[in-house]
Design a protein around this motif. Sequence first.
Motif, PDB file in Angstrom:
ATOM      1  N   ALA A  18    -116.051  50.849  -8.155  1.00  0.00           N
ATOM      2  CA  ALA A  18    -116.895  49.942  -8.454  1.00  0.00           C
ATOM      3  C   ALA A  18    -117.275  49.729 -10.044  1.00  0.00           C
ATOM      4  O   ALA A  18    -117.366  48.437 -10.325  1.00  0.00           O
ATOM      5  N   ARG A  52    -124.224  46.341  -5.662  1.00  0.00           N
ATOM      6  CA  ARG A  52    -125.273  47.286  -5.110  1.00  0.00           C
ATOM      7  C   ARG A  52    -126.006  46.609  -3.892  1.00  0.00           C
ATOM      8  O   ARG A  52    -126.120  47.055  -2.959  1.00  0.00           O
ATOM      9  N   CYS A  54    -124.591  44.042  -2.036  1.00  0.00           N
ATOM     10  CA  CYS A  54    -123.725  43.807  -0.862  1.00  0.00           C
ATOM     11  C   CYS A  54    -123.473  45.434  -0.188  1.00  0.00           C
ATOM     12  O   CYS A  54    -123.346  45.441   1.057  1.00  0.00           O
ATOM     13  N   CYS A  55    -123.229  46.568  -0.734  1.00  0.00           N
ATOM     14  CA  CYS A  55    -123.342  47.535  -0.170  1.00  0.00           C
ATOM     15  C   CYS A  55    -124.589  48.437   0.139  1.00  0.00           C
ATOM     16  O   CYS A  55    -124.569  49.690   0.649  1.00  0.00           O
ATOM     17  N   GLN A  56    -125.761  47.604  -0.146  1.00  0.00           N
ATOM     18  CA  GLN A  56    -127.129  48.163   0.228  1.00  0.00           C
ATOM     19  C   GLN A  56    -127.415  49.686  -0.157  1.00  0.00           C
ATOM     20  O   GLN A  56    -127.621  50.641   0.417  1.00  0.00           O
ATOM     21  N   ARG A  60    -124.569  53.129  -7.824  1.00  0.00           N
ATOM     22  CA  ARG A  60    -123.127  53.292  -7.253  1.00  0.00           C
ATOM     23  C   ARG A  60    -122.806  54.380  -6.964  1.00  0.00           C
ATOM     24  O   ARG A  60    -121.669  54.710  -6.236  1.00  0.00           O
ATOM     25  N   LEU A  63    -121.897  55.585  -3.486  1.00  0.00           N
ATOM     26  CA  LEU A  63    -120.795  55.326  -2.754  1.00  0.00           C
ATOM     27  C   LEU A  63    -119.687  56.521  -2.516  1.00  0.00           C
ATOM     28  O   LEU A  63    -118.952  56.421  -1.684  1.00  0.00           O
ATOM     29  N   ALA A  69    -121.939  52.796   3.105  1.00  0.00           N
ATOM     30  CA  ALA A  69    -121.707  52.200   1.697  1.00  0.00           C
ATOM     31  C   ALA A  69    -120.494  52.055   1.128  1.00  0.00           C
ATOM     32  O   ALA A  69    -120.186  50.874   0.830  1.00  0.00           O
ATOM     33  N   TYR A  70    -119.538  53.189   1.527  1.00  0.00           N
ATOM     34  CA  TYR A  70    -118.105  52.974   1.021  1.00  0.00           C
ATOM     35  C   TYR A  70    -117.449  51.831   1.887  1.00  0.00           C
ATOM     36  O   TYR A  70    -116.534  51.256   1.532  1.00  0.00           O
ATOM     37  N   SER A  71    -117.949  51.986   3.199  1.00  0.00           N
ATOM     38  CA  SER A  71    -117.148  50.958   4.093  1.00  0.00           C
ATOM     39  C   SER A  71    -117.420  49.590   3.545  1.00  0.00           C
ATOM     40  O   SER A  71    -116.529  48.554   3.647  1.00  0.00           O
ATOM     41  N   LYS A  72    -118.669  49.245   3.242  1.00  0.00           N
ATOM     42  CA  LYS A  72    -119.068  47.958   2.598  1.00  0.00           C
ATOM     43  C   LYS A  72    -118.375  47.535   1.285  1.00  0.00           C
ATOM     44  O   LYS A  72    -118.172  46.624   1.119  1.00  0.00           O
ATOM     45  N   LEU A  73    -118.259  48.591   0.524  1.00  0.00           N
ATOM     46  CA  LEU A  73    -117.361  48.387  -0.837  1.00  0.00           C
ATOM     47  C   LEU A  73    -116.022  48.097  -0.276  1.00  0.00           C
ATOM     48  O   LEU A  73    -115.465  47.217  -1.007  1.00  0.00           O
TER      49      LEU A  73
END
Length: 91
Positions: A18, A52, A54-56, A60, A63, A69-73
């Motif tokens: 990230a 941040r 986007c990944c809620q 960082r 993550l 969160a990692y899935s969103k990244l």
Amino acid sequence: MNAHSRQRLVDLQPAQQAGILCNDPQFQQYAAIRCGFPKQQFNASAAAQYLRECCQIDSRTLLNTCPAAYSKLAALRTDFDAWAGKIATPR
């Protein structure tokens, strides 16, 4: 290759990925466009804030420990890579 060779992005911890992504001028442009500023370029700090959101997450470093969160990244990276022409657009 020796121990000091560059690592592939996917081999790094998600928080490191990230950080590198947010320093990429092309990602900064992508983030600005996604935020409604098509003729502007974000700096690394604004790109990090976009990531941040986007990944809620608030940081960082989360993550590395939060699978959601990692899935969103991962989804964000796929969308960015498609936008940048690095991969075919996902269907």
